[in-house]
Design a protein around this motif. Structure first.
Motif, PDB file in Angstrom:
ATOM      1  N   TYR A 262      75.427  11.107  -4.456  1.00 31.07           N
ATOM      2  CA  TYR A 262      74.445  11.244  -3.026  1.00 31.07           C
ATOM      3  C   TYR A 262      74.255  12.433  -3.002  1.00 31.07           C
ATOM      4  O   TYR A 262      73.167  13.020  -3.516  1.00 31.07           O
ATOM      5  CB  TYR A 262      74.222  10.216  -2.356  1.00 31.07           C
ATOM      6  CG  TYR A 262      74.035  11.130  -1.124  1.00 31.07           C
ATOM      7  CD1 TYR A 262      72.362  10.565  -0.266  1.00 31.07           C
ATOM      8  CD2 TYR A 262      74.319  11.569   0.116  1.00 31.07           C
ATOM      9  CE1 TYR A 262      71.967  10.906   0.134  1.00 31.07           C
ATOM     10  CE2 TYR A 262      74.060  12.367   1.486  1.00 31.07           C
ATOM     11  CZ  TYR A 262      72.332  11.950   1.734  1.00 31.07           C
ATOM     12  OH  TYR A 262      71.900  12.439   2.209  1.00 31.07           O
ATOM     13  N   LEU A 263      75.201  13.131  -3.046  1.00 32.83           N
ATOM     14  CA  LEU A 263      75.049  14.450  -2.660  1.00 32.83           C
ATOM     15  C   LEU A 263      75.528  15.246  -3.246  1.00 32.83           C
ATOM     16  O   LEU A 263      74.458  16.414  -3.663  1.00 32.83           O
ATOM     17  CB  LEU A 263      77.091  14.615  -1.874  1.00 32.83           C
ATOM     18  CG  LEU A 263      77.539  13.639  -0.902  1.00 32.83           C
ATOM     19  CD1 LEU A 263      79.276  14.289  -0.909  1.00 32.83           C
ATOM     20  CD2 LEU A 263      76.779  15.128   0.502  1.00 32.83           C
ATOM     21  N   LEU A 266      71.243  16.216  -3.938  1.00 36.20           N
ATOM     22  CA  LEU A 266      71.060  16.876  -3.352  1.00 36.20           C
ATOM     23  C   LEU A 266      69.301  17.762  -2.992  1.00 36.20           C
ATOM     24  O   LEU A 266      70.506  18.540  -4.454  1.00 36.20           O
ATOM     25  CB  LEU A 266      71.397  16.845  -1.853  1.00 36.20           C
ATOM     26  CG  LEU A 266      72.153  16.096  -0.499  1.00 36.20           C
ATOM     27  CD1 LEU A 266      73.250  16.095   0.052  1.00 36.20           C
ATOM     28  CD2 LEU A 266      70.879  15.386  -0.033  1.00 36.20           C
ATOM     29  N   THR A 306      71.656  15.241   6.205  1.00 39.73           N
ATOM     30  CA  THR A 306      72.699  14.707   4.825  1.00 39.73           C
ATOM     31  C   THR A 306      73.450  14.130   5.698  1.00 39.73           C
ATOM     32  O   THR A 306      74.042  12.889   5.784  1.00 39.73           O
ATOM     33  CB  THR A 306      73.504  15.851   4.367  1.00 39.73           C
ATOM     34  OG1 THR A 306      72.094  16.601   3.454  1.00 39.73           O
ATOM     35  CG2 THR A 306      74.274  15.727   3.256  1.00 39.73           C
ATOM     36  N   GLN A 309      72.260  10.695   6.649  1.00 37.97           N
ATOM     37  CA  GLN A 309      71.894   9.423   5.792  1.00 37.97           C
ATOM     38  C   GLN A 309      74.292   8.798   5.162  1.00 37.97           C
ATOM     39  O   GLN A 309      73.576   8.296   5.208  1.00 37.97           O
ATOM     40  CB  GLN A 309      71.599  10.412   4.543  1.00 37.97           C
ATOM     41  CG  GLN A 309      70.296  10.445   4.916  1.00 37.97           C
ATOM     42  CD  GLN A 309      69.607   9.701   5.053  1.00 37.97           C
ATOM     43  OE1 GLN A 309      69.281   8.516   4.247  1.00 37.97           O
ATOM     44  NE2 GLN A 309      68.456   9.207   6.362  1.00 37.97           N
TER      45      GLN A 309
END
Length: 339
Positions: A262-263, A266, A306, A309
């Motif tokens: 996920y990171l 970004l 962020t 989330q």
């Protein structure tokens, strides 16, 4: 509304203050090794462990009363077994007391020395409860083996009455913690401790009843061995999780690979490194990580979104992200350095 719900709502009100003024933790303008910017957000900070104060108080009072009753009947009836079981049930009181104290300490505000607060006491209490339960079960197992080899007569009526009281005391105590046993391993430790003792008492009643009808004394230690195996199987996960939390393992239920993915996906992020995920308490998860974003700092809005989330997707409520805008000059610490 239940006592648990009221306590949780009160806690939510107390914890709902603005978390953006962090003092020692720093803010988005903090520099690291002279070449990067860091971001720290608590937009999705998890709550402290729920308050089960009334449940702990009732459970402790019930178990102390049961211990006293066992000692009295043991002395009057000359039963060493009842007195020995009373000593075992004192571990229940100790386990409940430790778990309760941990929930109280976990709700205290951070200090200059304990900058994360005392939430980790809940992990220690869960570890203690798991350890006590394993030791008590081991003692029951060894005693059962000895009685299997050298059977002893069972005082059916007296044992059934005391064990029946034990089912009630430990069953009620376990029920008080049932609602919190899934989301907090500290509460689960108290729940499993009480449930295990209720199972042992139930096994004793069944064995004593059958023995009184058949005279087969070996059934009592056989039942104890079976129950011991069931308890160990049920406690193993609690012990494994609490040990893992104590050693800063990624908490169960958090997919570290999914978090990294996920990171990494970004906007503007080209690399993720120095990613750490660990338990601050039995209910709070923390994360730190470096995001390489060549060019310019994405701003506080990026960090807030962020962090929000991470909370929503992975239940990570305490995220600290460092932005590195110089891909060639990344900070690489030697293995013996501590972040």
């Amino acid at each position: 509304m239940s006592d648990h719900d009221e306590d949780h709502d009160l806690e939510h009100d107390e914890a709902g203050h603005d978390h953006h003024d962090h003092g020692e933790h720093g803010h988005a303008g903090h520099s690291h090794a002279g070449h990067s910017h860091a971001g720290h957000s608590h937009a999705g900070h998890s709550h402290a462990p729920a308050n089960f104060g009334r449940a702990f108080l009732i459970g402790i009072i019930l178990n102390i009363g049961f211990v006293v009753a066992e000692v009295v009947y043991g002395l009057l009836g000359g039963s060493v077994a009842l007195i020995a079981d009373a000593a075992h049930n004192l571990t229940d009181v100790a386990g409940l007391g430790a778990a309760w104290l941990a929930t109280v300490l976990a709700r205290r505000a951070p200090t200059a020395r304990f900058t994360y607060g005392l939430g980790r006491t809940t992990i220690l209490a869960a570890l203690m409860n798991g350890g006590l339960l394993m030791l008590a079960t081991g003692a029951i197992f060894l005693e059962a083996i000895q009685r299997l080899i050298h059977p002893a007569p069972v005082a059916g009526v007296t044992v059934m009455i005391v064990a029946g009281v034990g089912i009630a005391v430990n069953g009620i105590s376990a029920w008080l913690f049932a609602s919190g046993s899934k989301g907090d391993i500290n509460i689960r430790g108290a729940f499993q401790h009480m449930l295990a003792d209720a199972m042992v008492s139930a096994g004793v009643v069944v064995a004593a009843l059958i023995i009184s009808l058949t005279g087969w004394n070996r059934l009592d230690p056989i039942m104890s061995i079976v129950i011991s195996v069931v308890i160990v199987a049920g406690t193993w996960d609690l012990l494994r999780q609490s040990v893992g939390m104590s050693l800063d393992a990624v908490p169960d239920g958090v997919d570290a690979t999914a978090v990294r993915r996920y990171l990494r996906e970004l906007p503007g992020v080209t690399e993720v490194h120095d990613l750490h995920i660990w338990s601050m308490s039995t209910t709070e998860t923390a994360l730190t990580g470096h995001l390489v974003i060549p060019g310019t700092h994405p701003g506080d809005g990026f960090l807030r979104v962020t962090s929000d989330q991470l909370r929503r997707r992975f239940r990570i409520g305490h995220a600290t992200l460092q932005i590195e805008i110089d891909a060639e000059g990344q900070c690489r610490l030697a293995p013996d350095h501590v972040v």
